[in-house]
Design an enzyme around this catalytic site. Structure first.
Site, PDB file in Angstrom:
ATOM      1  N   ASP A 127     -30.529 -27.108 -30.184  1.00  0.00           N
ATOM      2  CA  ASP A 127     -31.727 -27.658 -30.828  1.00  0.00           C
ATOM      3  C   ASP A 127     -32.045 -26.864 -32.093  1.00  0.00           C
ATOM      4  O   ASP A 127     -32.460 -27.421 -33.098  1.00  0.00           O
ATOM      5  CB  ASP A 127     -32.918 -27.594 -29.874  1.00  0.00           C
ATOM      6  CG  ASP A 127     -32.667 -28.387 -28.599  1.00  0.00           C
ATOM      7  OD1 ASP A 127     -32.116 -29.498 -28.712  1.00  0.00           O
ATOM      8  OD2 ASP A 127     -33.006 -27.906 -27.514  1.00  0.00           O
ATOM      9  N   ASP A 166     -36.964 -32.717 -27.766  1.00  0.00           N
ATOM     10  CA  ASP A 166     -35.804 -32.789 -26.881  1.00  0.00           C
ATOM     11  C   ASP A 166     -36.348 -32.954 -25.458  1.00  0.00           C
ATOM     12  O   ASP A 166     -37.404 -32.411 -25.129  1.00  0.00           O
ATOM     13  CB  ASP A 166     -34.979 -31.506 -26.993  1.00  0.00           C
ATOM     14  CG  ASP A 166     -33.770 -31.519 -26.073  1.00  0.00           C
ATOM     15  OD1 ASP A 166     -32.949 -32.437 -26.218  1.00  0.00           O
ATOM     16  OD2 ASP A 166     -33.669 -30.629 -25.218  1.00  0.00           O
ATOM     17  N   ASP A 215     -35.507 -26.450 -26.549  1.00  0.00           N
ATOM     18  CA  ASP A 215     -35.405 -25.139 -25.908  1.00  0.00           C
ATOM     19  C   ASP A 215     -33.996 -24.556 -25.966  1.00  0.00           C
ATOM     20  O   ASP A 215     -33.770 -23.433 -25.537  1.00  0.00           O
ATOM     21  CB  ASP A 215     -35.832 -25.224 -24.440  1.00  0.00           C
ATOM     22  CG  ASP A 215     -34.807 -25.970 -23.594  1.00  0.00           C
ATOM     23  OD1 ASP A 215     -34.308 -27.007 -24.079  1.00  0.00           O
ATOM     24  OD2 ASP A 215     -34.502 -25.532 -22.481  1.00  0.00           O
TER      25      ASP A 215
END
Length: 408
Positions: free
Chosen positions: A407, A195, A403
């Site tokens: 996610d 990400d 984070d």
């Protein structure tokens, strides 16, 4: 709070249905729901998100998180083993008991190895005691030597000990491993999807440019008006981009008003009402969905995108009034870490909700291949994107690094 009086009691005595008062700076004692007051709560120990979560009456709160700003009253819903924190602790314990594939193999071998070692040691004892005539003491020494040197226990203990220490150390620094099988699977990962925001970048974006209606048309909204409407609209959001816009407005001493009829559109932006005017703030998808054209802003919009700046469009009263450019610095160690993984032969992908041009610009700085950059991915589509990467090749074993709780 009992019979209208505030009383301090040990946490062990809290029961479901009790009303608790939580002051700023105090930890939420148990899981429950706010019935009075509003506040911001640090839930980073649970979600990993550094941004405080805004809470008001009716919102759920989690035990062991920290109340930051307001005095709240909450009703207890879960205590003891039913709380989320206890479930996480239980999860770690369960993880330590899960067997890796190699451990299962070791256990299987041990089932045969241990009896064989005992039989061999017993045979050696009988031989030297009855045939060799070495006496009881020496024969016992031979028996013990065979058992100790063969060490059948080590085979069954080595892997579970390593798994227990590994998962325990991981939990200490905030990494939860599902079990020995997951720990072992990491060794076989050959694809990693990263990400972008907060993982490859610092995650603290700042306003870097503002394009105003007055600048392009010589009449219309000024920078002050754009920050007023944008900042006011973002007061209802906890997104890092919202925080950047509000911070910019505060630094320039611009008054902000509470938004009315606030509606967050996942992956697109915000629809709300400010000063009795309809306000849209978000990406190009949000603006086009509402059938609003970019007009004179189109060239500047594309220019900012091509330079890797996240572009936020502001529409007031069904007209584009300005563009806010947001930049997020790449972490100093990101490129080094990615190159180390590449040297290990791991294929790397970048995933982001940013538009394609911005994603390509940042991806280029981090040496991602163009076809390994997933852009304009909505939060609820992240799992599908990872799954599509798994399906590219039967041998693909994919890890996801992020984070945020979305996610996870």
């Amino acid at each position: 709070l009992k019979d209208g009086k505030e009383t301090e009691i040990p946490i062990e005595e809290i029961e479901v249905g009790d009303i608790l008062i939580v002051k700023p700076g105090m930890k939420i004692p148990v899981d429950g729901k706010i019935i009075e007051g509003k506040t911001k709560i640090d839930e980073s120990m649970i979600t990993g998100e550094s941004v405080y979560a805004k809470k008001t009456a009716g919102d759920e709160v989690i035990g062991a998180t920290v109340n930051q700003t307001g005095l709240i009253k909450m009703t207890t819903e879960k205590v003891g083993k039913d709380t989320l924190l206890f479930q996480i602790i239980d999860f770690v314990k369960e993880a330590q008991s899960k067997k890796a594939a190699k451990q299962q193999l070791a256990d299987k071998v041990s089932n045969y190895f241990v009896p064989i070692v005992i039989i061999v040691a017993l045979g050696a004892f009988l031989y030297w005691f009855f045939i060799g005539g070495l006496g009881l003491e020496t024969s016992l020494l031979v028996f013990t030597s065979v058992v100790v040197i063969a060490c059948p226990c080590a085979l069954g203990l080595a892997i579970p000990t390593a798994v227990m220490v590994g998962t325990g150390k991981g939990a200490e620094i905030g990494i939860l491993v599902k079990g020995g099988d997951s720990l072992e699977a990491i060794n076989n990962v050959n694809n990693i999807v990263f990400d972008k925001t907060g993982t490859l970048t610092i995650g603290k974006p700042k306003v870097s440019v503002i394009v105003t209606e007055k600048e392009l048309k010589k009449v219309g909204f000024t920078e002050k008006e754009i920050l007023h409407f944008a900042g006011s609209a973002e007061l209802g959001s906890e997104h890092t981009i919202a925080k950047a816009i509000i911070e910019e407005a505060n630094q320039k001493m611009i008054d902000l008003n509470e938004p009315k009829e606030f509606n967050a559109v996942p992956g697109k932006g915000i629809e709300t009402t400010i000063d009795n005017l309809k306000v849209l703030i978000g990406n190009e998808k949000l603006i086009l969905d509402n059938k609003i054209g970019l007009g004179l802003f189109e060239n500047k919009f594309k220019e900012l995108q091509n330079s890797g700046i996240t572009t936020i469009l502001l529409s007031v009263d069904s007209k584009i009034r300005g563009i806010i450019g947001i930049s997020d610095k790449i972490k100093d160690q990101a490129l080094y870490a990615l190159n180390e993984l590449r040297e290990m032969g791991i294929q790397l992908y970048m995933l982001t909700g940013d538009n394609r041009q911005t994603a390509l610009s940042i991806g280029k700085e981090l040496d991602f291949e163009e076809n390994h950059i997933y852009a304009e991915v909505l939060p609820n589509d992240k799992a599908k994107t990872v799954k599509s990467t798994q399906e590219l090749n039967e041998s693909n074993i994919v890890a996801m690094v992020g984070d945020g709780i979305n996610d996870a």
